[in-house]
Design a protein around this motif. Structure first.
Motif, PDB file in Angstrom:
ATOM      1  N   TYR A 179      -4.793   0.423  -5.162  1.00  0.00           N
ATOM      2  CA  TYR A 179      -5.789  -0.318  -4.419  1.00  0.00           C
ATOM      3  C   TYR A 179      -5.754   0.431  -3.123  1.00  0.00           C
ATOM      4  CZ  TYR A 179      -1.548  -2.781  -2.409  1.00  0.00           C
ATOM      5  OH  TYR A 179      -0.447  -3.086  -1.714  1.00  0.00           O
ATOM      6  N   HIS A 191      -9.583  -6.060   7.585  1.00  0.00           N
ATOM      7  CA  HIS A 191     -10.704  -7.241   7.627  1.00  0.00           C
ATOM      8  C   HIS A 191     -10.966  -7.641   9.262  1.00  0.00           C
ATOM      9  CE1 HIS A 191      -9.055  -7.857   3.478  1.00  0.00           C
ATOM     10  NE2 HIS A 191     -10.316  -8.551   3.186  1.00  0.00           N
ATOM     11  N   HIS A 205     -11.217   2.813   2.023  1.00  0.00           N
ATOM     12  CA  HIS A 205     -10.945   2.172   2.906  1.00  0.00           C
ATOM     13  C   HIS A 205     -12.042   0.810   3.004  1.00  0.00           C
ATOM     14  CE1 HIS A 205      -8.787   5.444   4.553  1.00  0.00           C
ATOM     15  NE2 HIS A 205      -8.181   4.722   5.446  1.00  0.00           N
ATOM     16  N   ILE A 206     -11.619  -0.345   2.603  1.00  0.00           N
ATOM     17  CA  ILE A 206     -12.655  -1.459   2.497  1.00  0.00           C
ATOM     18  C   ILE A 206     -12.442  -2.087   3.859  1.00  0.00           C
ATOM     19  CG2 ILE A 206     -13.015  -3.706   1.578  1.00  0.00           C
ATOM     20  CD1 ILE A 206     -12.176  -2.643  -1.141  1.00  0.00           C
ATOM     21  N   ASN A 245       0.659  -1.042  -0.111  1.00  0.00           N
ATOM     22  CA  ASN A 245      -0.089   0.209  -0.108  1.00  0.00           C
ATOM     23  C   ASN A 245       0.903   1.314  -0.135  1.00  0.00           C
ATOM     24  OD1 ASN A 245      -1.220  -2.404   1.189  1.00  0.00           O
ATOM     25  ND2 ASN A 245      -2.624  -1.127   2.091  1.00  0.00           N
ATOM     26  N   THR A 275      -8.513 -10.841  -1.479  1.00  0.00           N
ATOM     27  CA  THR A 275      -7.763  -9.635  -1.392  1.00  0.00           C
ATOM     28  C   THR A 275      -6.686  -9.666  -2.411  1.00  0.00           C
ATOM     29  OG1 THR A 275      -8.715  -9.029   0.856  1.00  0.00           O
ATOM     30  CG2 THR A 275      -6.978  -7.836  -0.196  1.00  0.00           C
ATOM     31  N   ASP A 282      -2.724  -4.917   6.303  1.00  0.00           N
ATOM     32  CA  ASP A 282      -4.186  -4.806   6.516  1.00  0.00           C
ATOM     33  C   ASP A 282      -4.154  -4.189   8.039  1.00  0.00           C
ATOM     34  OD1 ASP A 282      -7.184  -6.501   6.356  1.00  0.00           O
ATOM     35  OD2 ASP A 282      -6.596  -6.203   8.432  1.00  0.00           O
ATOM     36  N   GLU A 338      -7.026   0.892   1.252  1.00  0.00           N
ATOM     37  CA  GLU A 338      -6.381   0.247   2.264  1.00  0.00           C
ATOM     38  C   GLU A 338      -7.647  -0.814   2.872  1.00  0.00           C
ATOM     39  OE1 GLU A 338      -4.126   1.026   4.207  1.00  0.00           O
ATOM     40  OE2 GLU A 338      -3.355   2.859   3.136  1.00  0.00           O
ATOM     41  N   TYR A 339      -7.035  -1.881   3.416  1.00  0.00           N
ATOM     42  CA  TYR A 339      -8.192  -2.827   4.013  1.00  0.00           C
ATOM     43  C   TYR A 339      -8.044  -3.048   5.449  1.00  0.00           C
ATOM     44  CZ  TYR A 339      -8.175  -4.327  -0.951  1.00  0.00           C
ATOM     45  OH  TYR A 339      -8.305  -4.677  -2.524  1.00  0.00           O
ATOM     46  N   ASP A 357     -15.492  -0.476  -6.307  1.00  0.00           N
ATOM     47  CA  ASP A 357     -14.847   0.306  -5.323  1.00  0.00           C
ATOM     48  C   ASP A 357     -14.005   1.316  -5.954  1.00  0.00           C
ATOM     49  OD1 ASP A 357     -15.951  -0.999  -3.279  1.00  0.00           O
ATOM     50  OD2 ASP A 357     -14.615  -2.710  -3.129  1.00  0.00           O
TER      51      ASP A 357
END
Ligand code: GLU
Length: 459
Positions: free
Chosen positions: A203, A208, A178-179, A6, A189, A136, A205-206, A171
């Motif tokens: 892409y 989970h 931010h997912i 990222n 992912t 993540d 930020e994730y 998205d």
């Protein structure tokens, strides 16, 4: 082989989060927890919260489920800033597919059908076969070698993108930064990151979120008895209590505070402090949190909500009670103590627990006897003594004033011998609030009337 990670370009952009449910069934608190976390994160950053209905599975998606989602979010107060239906974006998906094919990042692949009449062509992404690394926000650095994925399918045909592709295009074009989603999507992912890169996009930020488990540590599911949000509404839970409870499924503030209004959560919530381990859904805790929220709503709202609920259930159970609101106003404390949710009032009506508040009870002589006391003349004499105390009280007395008058007698003769028949004469019930509280609610003269009629039955 190159690494990807990222970069920080999202940090200066407006935060955009989304909740992307598939309308293929009724969703439970575990599903809506994702909406809560996304919403809180967006609000605390002055960002946008998007609702996207992922309804591309035509067979399983149903309008009624979409309506239920809208209804639930609306009731919870999780207002979205933008709304989309994935099925209405197929032009865009197609455009991106065409672009990828034109640029050689994806290709039409000839297939040998697995079954007669099966597909002879699909669209595959040209996998650069590299390690994908992302950070993540909850789980830290994750690195996956995508070589094993091969040239994976991104569409069944130019008009039929598969889930990963539609999600990424949506998205990206919606500017999602931010997912926030369940851990069950973590394995998706790496594929999705490769699609981002293929379309030349950064892409997001994730984050989970840990799975939500039931009491037996199995994944929470409707099939295993989890309730839909609209079912909680019907049971008389408060939306703010559900949000409060859901926010604690995987997050804790690190302080003693457990009760939060939604506004307080917007300030206190911290995505980076979400735990990695599964969060247990605990109905008891939810009920306790609801009880605390019920205590905090304005008195007028409390009274009107109770009144409406009791009036309805009473009507359905052939009670013709009047002045329900003034009874509730007087008996507020009794209600607060005994209920976690407004739905508990239904049970109280059905179990005959409230009748004494509205009409004189039928008192069974037998029930007036304390424990092993078999002598009715003693029961009558004890109740007469209690009556004498009550008779000295002004019409409206507080629980403490009443207690101060009666307790010395009860200490002298025996608590059970005095308090039990007194309470039973007022309520007719084996279990009910203490007699001081009941006298305060009924008033002195009504209490005396009830004691007198019990005394009469003892003769
Ligand atoms: N529609 C997916 C689901 O309901 C969510 C997709 C995502 O959050 O990326 O599980």
């Amino acid at each position: 082989m190159t690494d990807t990670s990222n970069n920080t370009s999202h940090q200066n952009k407006m935060v955009v989060t989304r909740f992307a449910p598939s309308p293929t069934g009724l969703l439970h608190a575990g599903n809506y927890r994702t909406a809560v976390f996304s919403y809180l994160y967006a609000r605390q950053h002055g960002g946008k919260f998007i609702l996207r209905i992922e309804d591309t599975d035509k067979e399983r998606s149903k309008k009624e489920y979409e309506e239920n989602i809208m209804d639930s979010l609306n009731w919870l107060g999780l207002k979205h800033d933008e709304f989309y239906r994935q099925s209405e974006r197929s032009e865009l998906h197609r455009e991106y597919l065409e672009k990828l094919i034109a640029s050689g990042k994806a290709f039409i692949s000839k297939e040998t059908p697995k079954e007669p009449g099966g597909r002879t062509e699909v669209i595959r992404l040209k996998n650069p076969n590299k390690k994908v690394k992302f950070t993540d926000l909850i789980r830290g650095d994750i690195e996956v070698d995508t070589t094993d994925l091969g040239d994976f399918v991104i569409a069944k045909s130019i008009t039929e993108p598969i889930f990963h592709f539609a999600v990424v295009v949506d998205d990206y074009t919606m500017g999602v930064t931010h997912i926030v989603r369940g851990e069950d999507h973590i394995s998706n992912t790496p594929r999705q990151i490769l699609i981002y890169e293929a379309i030349g996009a950064q892409y997001p930020e994730y984050a989970h979120l840990p799975l939500v488990l039931d009491a037996k540590r199995a994944k929470l599911s409707k099939r295993r008895g989890a309730l839909a949000i609209t079912e909680y509404r019907a049971k008389g839970f408060l939306p703010a209590a559900l949000i409060n409870y859901m926010s604690l499924m995987g997050w804790n503030p690190g302080t003693e505070q457990e009760i939060f209004s939604t506004n307080e959560l917007v300030k206190a919530f911290d995505l980076s402090k979400v735990q990695k381990g599964g969060a247990i859904f605990d109905e008891k805790k939810l009920r306790w949190i609801n009880k605390e929220h019920v205590r905090r709503i304005p008195e007028a709202l409390f009274i009107s909500t109770c009144t409406e609920r009791i009036a309805q259930t009473a009507h359905a159970h052939d009670r013709s009670w009047t002045h329900i609101d003034s009874v509730i106003r007087k008996a507020k404390e009794i209600f607060h103590e005994r209920m976690d949710t407004f739905g508990d009032l239904d049970e109280m009506v059905k179990n005959n627990e409230l009748d004494y508040l509205f009409e004189p009870p039928q008192v069974s002589t037998d029930l007036l006897k304390w424990k092993n006391q078999t002598d009715l003349t003693i029961v009558a004499s004890n109740l007469t003594k209690a009556r004498e105390c009550v008779a000295t009280l002004p019409e409206s007395s507080t629980k403490d004033e009443i207690k101060n008058i009666i307790m010395p007698l009860a200490e002298k003769i025996g608590r059970g011998e005095i308090l039990w028949p007194l309470r039973v004469s007022l309520t007719g019930l084996e279990k009910s609030p203490d007699p001081f509280t009941v006298i305060e609610v009924l008033g002195t003269s009504e209490s005396l009337k009830r004691i007198d009629s019990a005394l009469l039955s003892l003769k």
